[in-house]
Design a protein around this motif. Structure first.
Motif: not given
Length: 1009
Positions: A113, A450, A503, A505, A507, A513, A515
């Motif tokens: 992160q 993502g 996972s 992630s 935007t 955003s 995650s």
């Protein structure tokens, strides 16, 4: 005509080839104009790359089509893209900006992160501390991260340390943090690298990992950061990431250092044989006995033996490492081999490690990649006998190391004999050898931009053997019949781990955003151990290698145990406009260690952060580069209690019937199906502040932790057939503040950086359950309303004098008390001194505050680092001093004996000599152990390029370093940072027969190609 066609084709091919061979040249610099070596330059969209040399220069083949883009990146700087529209004879000058603090990437649980998106409390350990000459990386955490207390339990090379992150939570359970090495969780307990043949300090299982292989260490402290580790997160989590290869940076490096060590300090004891003989006679006279020595014998005595001088030595330490790192845009590799050897400052003690590491990452496509992290090691250590330091201090100076024939003196000749400690050091074998392999393999698949799935499998395999032999010609091996003793212990432990995570992630609209990570993990552990022994050997030649040649066998022991853990985990991190951040995480753990009705525990956490510096109303404050406020709360657990403690068990017993021996079994524990987790609820508030373009950075945290459902042995009614049962009772709290400051004081040709950490923790026992008010263990007590690590005993108020009316004053034993004996405070005022009513709190081992400061300077080719670390307000119970002030005449005495009470010297500090006093735990032996230590100082010099270029080296660095060079303290013992009882929380702060620490001086070399 054909000739012209051939010539035209050849000319076209030549021109095409010439154009294809055209290159782009350039130089990479930082904002101050200094060149940057090792930067990676990639031709975007291709596999072509180059690296800047020692002068920052590079060249890369240009494609035939314009324009094209070069990507330039290196750790610590912001990535930059350069669009090339035409070639130029002048090299392109590329200036990189230092990476923004908010853009720095930090390793967290199950991912990474940006610092700007962090909501939890995470401390990064400076890479500089890992370059110290240490056997294990956990020793380097001392003074390097706020809120982390490191206690060296022994100066024995390779010995374990004790670590507390934000204080101790548990009284009987584990308090050490969870270590996660390249994604593999490891708990480091005292017994991890021990086969059970005890005779000295535990060897640290973490010392199998070479500190030089570590890229970064992150310490997760609050519940927002640790809750994703659920039942193992209550004591904090230390994330270790080892070094990996980088595309375009193929480097071969050799690192080495060699140095010497000396004992940090010696304890002042009597070394004059004549003076000690006078003391012995005096002790006998005060006990109503005749003198042991005549005056003529005293006059004939020599100077006496300094046993510490005989035992301590100047010891060598050395380290050698070869590493090869590099790769291309699809494959990255890092390979290293290491040899480390540290001889102990006590005779015949040492630590040796061979280790190798392979980290390999491969991109099979833009969607699929795999990786392997593997470390293998062999560590071996010759360990000093557990009581050897006490023997060195206790042996009288009138005893010679060797007799007239040159043989070791067997023992002291007095009423209470003591074995020759030099003979024990030289002749006793106590060797531990551990083979360890730790690694995992993983695969990652990107379904679409993502969304990434990751599956990993790992194993930690430990094979340990301990060999001990006590020969018949030393006191310990011949003080009983039979003579000569041998023991062999073995232990095989293995852990396997499977983790599966998904996972995502993304935007959205450049504002939102998100995650997300979710996963399922499973881990299992099993261990088998065995110990065998034999005695009464005909010869010492075979040592432990032939147990069958001993005529008397000791009872063998063996055992096995296992545990398993299944878990579900998840975390959501949401950020709006990089201003407002929310993190929600949790984990559900099912553990085999707990009762059948309480197998599962649930550990949620939530945190919010506000990047205030991104608000418009702060835009006019140019001095503020970053301001973030953090708030978190959550629950974590502790499963470190051992195995099968919730189950009813049987124990074997020996019975005699009709002259025959029989083995039978009887219950030794009752079942507790409700046995559950120790649960820690934690609340944290923090501020991150950066000023003057990130040249001054502050991190401040305040926290409160409360641990409930403590695992305690609760008394049971005798009708149950058992005296105690492990149950969930009691609670403990910790609260404190932490401050970290990092500054760039001077930049440019001369640079100066400072890193400062400071922490305060207050610990208190809230309840002990079922009406209990205290738990006593030796000189320690856990008492409601008081911190763990408290000492319990009598307060002293001087000595009885000749004119005192002893018969009418409070004493422990009025019938035998005489002038020169110690007086104690009558706490309850009943004119008697009793254990039940007059023992009280006499100190505490926990510091009021602790900290560390590191200054790093560089000028031209020189660099200098100075690291100071300290602790204030902590006490130690100096049990060595207690023994040395008994003044029995049976053993040696402290130099304080020169000021002992006599009718001619009626002092009020040191009691009279007396042959048979009982040791009493009093406030006299609780000492202030505050200290400030010059932990490390290193001066380095990088050889100029005019020299390194001659051997085609990219860098050659030489340096000198000193560790533990100076310590400022009032403590009278060997070292103010010790703990006899190793990782115990209840028994912390006891200094007795602990292997002393050392200071070292070394020179090193690092060369890269």
């Amino acid at each position: 005509m054909k000739k012209y066609v051939y010539l035209t084709v050849l000319l076209a091919l030549f021109l095409t080839s010439a154009k294809a061979q055209e290159v782009v040249t350039g130089i990479v610099k930082d904002a101050s104009g200094q060149t940057i070596p090792g930067a990676t330059i990639i031709l975007k969209g291709t596999s072509k790359y180059a690296a800047s040399d020692v002068d920052g220069k590079f060249s890369i083949a240009a494609p035939k089509d314009f324009p094209f883009t070069l990507q330039v990146n290196i750790t610590g700087y912001q990535q930059k893209e350069i669009d090339i529209y035409e070639l130029s004879e002048e090299p392109a000058e590329i200036t990189l900006k230092t990476a923004n603090v908010l853009d720095e990437v930090v390793v967290i649980g199950y991912g990474t992160q940006k610092k700007g998106d962090l909501t939890g409390s995470v401390s990064s350990v400076p890479q500089l501390v890992l370059k110290q000459p240490i056997s294990s990386f956990d020793r380097a955490l001392q003074g390097a991260a706020a809120g982390v207390q490191v206690t060296q339990t022994s100066g024995q090379p390779g010995a374990a340390v004790s670590i507390r992150i934000r204080g101790g939570n548990s009284i009987t359970g584990g308090n050490e943090p969870l270590y996660v090495i390249d994604g593999f969780p490891v708990y480091n307990s005292n017994a991890d690298a021990s086969a059970g043949v005890t005779a000295g300090p535990s060897i640290n299982a973490l010392s199998s990992l070479n500190p030089s292989d570590i890229e970064s260490i992150e310490v997760l402290k609050d519940a927002s950061a640790t809750a994703i580790y659920g039942s193992r997160g209550a004591n904090g989590v230390v994330l270790i990431t080892t070094k990996k290869g980088k595309a375009g940076q193929n480097t071969l490096t050799y690192d080495a250092y060699y140095g010497t060590q000396k004992v940090l300090k010696r304890v002042d004891v009597m070394t004059s044989a004549k003076d000690w003989a006078v003391l012995k006679n005096e002790a006998r006279a005060n006990s109503g006995k005749a003198p042991y020595y005549t005056q003529d014998q005293i006059n004939a005595l020599g100077e006496g033996t300094d046993w510490q001088d005989e035992a301590f030595r100047s010891a060598s330490i050395q380290n050698h490492q070869i590493s090869l790192t590099g790769g291309d845009d699809r494959t990255r590799y890092a390979i290293s081999g290491n040899y480390f050897k540290q001889n102990g400052v006590l005779l015949n003690t040492d630590f040796e490690r061979y280790s190798g590491r392979i980290n390999l990452d491969r991109d099979f496509s833009s969607k699929f990649k795999v990786g392997v992290n593997l470390t293998a090691s062999k560590i071996s250590s010759q360990v000093a006998n557990d009581g050897i330091v006490n023997a060195l201090l206790s042996m009288p100076p009138t005893v010679n190391v060797r007799d007239a024939s040159g043989k070791y003196t067997y023992q002291s000749e007095f009423e209470t004999p003591l074995g020759n400690p030099i003979a024990t050091l030289e002749k006793e074998i106590n060797k531990t050898t551990t083979y360890r392999m730790l690694g995992n393999v993983y695969g990652e698949y990107t379904f679409f931009d993502g969304l990434v799935a990751k599956v990993s499998f790992g194993a930690d395999i430990l094979n340990n053997k301990q060999n001990r032999y006590i020969p018949s010609d030393i006191y310990q091996g011949a003080n009983s019949n039979p003579t000569g003793k041998a023991y062999v212990g073995s232990k095989f432990a293995n852990t396997w781990l499977n983790e599966n995570t998904l996972s995502y992630s993304k935007t959205f609209n450049q504002k939102h955003s998100i995650s997300v990570v979710a996963g399922y993990t499973q881990q299992a552990f099993s261990v088998e151990s065995a110990i065998a022994g034999s005695q009464a050997f005909v010869t010492d030649q075979l040592t432990y290698n032939d147990l069958g040649s001993g005529s008397v066998y000791t009872q063998p022991t063996s055992g096995s145990s296992s545990w398993a853990l299944n878990s579900y985990l998840g975390r959501i991190n949401y950020s709006f406009d990089q201003k407002y951040i929310v993190t929600i995480s949790g984990r559900a753990d099912g553990s085999s260690r707990f009762g059948k009705d309480n197998k599962w525990g649930y550990f949620p956490s939530a945190a919010v952060a506000w990047n205030v510096s991104r608000e418009d109303f702060l835009s006019s404050f140019k001095t503020i580069s970053n301001l973030k406020l953090r708030l978190s709360a959550g629950i974590t657990g502790n499963q470190e209690i051992g195995q099968y403690l919730s189950l009813a068990t049987l124990g074997s017993n020996t019975y005699f019937f009709g002259g025959q021996t029989y083995i039978g079994f009887a219950p030794n524990r009752i079942a507790n199906p409700n046995l559950g987790w120790e649960t820690t609820a934690q609340y944290d508030g923090g501020i991150d502040l950066s000023l003057y373009k990130n040249r001054i950075n502050f991190v401040f945290d305040a926290y409160y932790k409360k641990t409930t459902n403590l695992l305690l042995n609760v008394p049971l009614p005798y009708t149950t057939g058992q005296s105690t049962s492990l149950q969930n009772y009691g609670s403990v709290e910790n609260k404190g503040i932490e401050l970290g400051i990092n500054t760039e004081n001077v930049t440019g040709l001369l640079s100066w950086n400072t890193n400062f950490v400071f922490s305060v923790n207050r610990n208190k026992v809230l309840t002990l359950g079922d009406g209990a008010d205290y738990i006593i263990s030796g000189a320690n007590i856990a008492k409601v309303g008081q911190p763990l690590g408290s000492f319990y005993g009598y307060k002293t108020n001087g000595l009885f004098q000749s004119g005192d009316d002893i018969a009418n004053l409070p004493t422990i034993n009025p019938a035998t008390t005489k002038p020169g004996d110690r007086r104690y405070v009558d706490i309850n005022g009943d004119n008697k001194i009793t254990q039940a009513d007059d023992r009280t709190l006499i100190g505490n081992a926990q510091p009021k505050f602790q900290g560390g400061i590191t200054n790093t300077l560089s000028f031209l080719n020189f660099d200098l680092s100075v690291f100071l670390q300290g602790s204030y307000g902590n006490k130690l119970f100096n049990q060595n001093r207690q023994q040395l002030e008994l003044l029995t005449g049976q053993q040696n005495a402290s130099v304080a004996a020169y000021d002992r009470w006599t009718p001619e010297n009626p002092g009020n500090e040191v009691q009279r000599a007396f042959e048979d006093p009982a040791p009493v735990n009093t406030s006299r032996y609780v000492e202030d152990a505050s200290y400030l230590r010059l932990k490390n100082i290193t001066l380095g010099y990088n050889l100029p390029k005019s020299i390194t270029s001659k051997i085609h080296s990219s860098q050659i660095k030489v340096y000198i370093s000193a560790a533990n060079l100076a310590t400022w303290t009032k403590y009278t013992g060997f070292d103010p940072e010790v703990s006899r009882n190793e990782q115990s929380t209840l028994g912390q702060g006891i200094d007795y027969s602990v292997y002393p620490s050392s200071k070292s001086f070394l020179a090193g070399l690092s060369i890269s190609f």
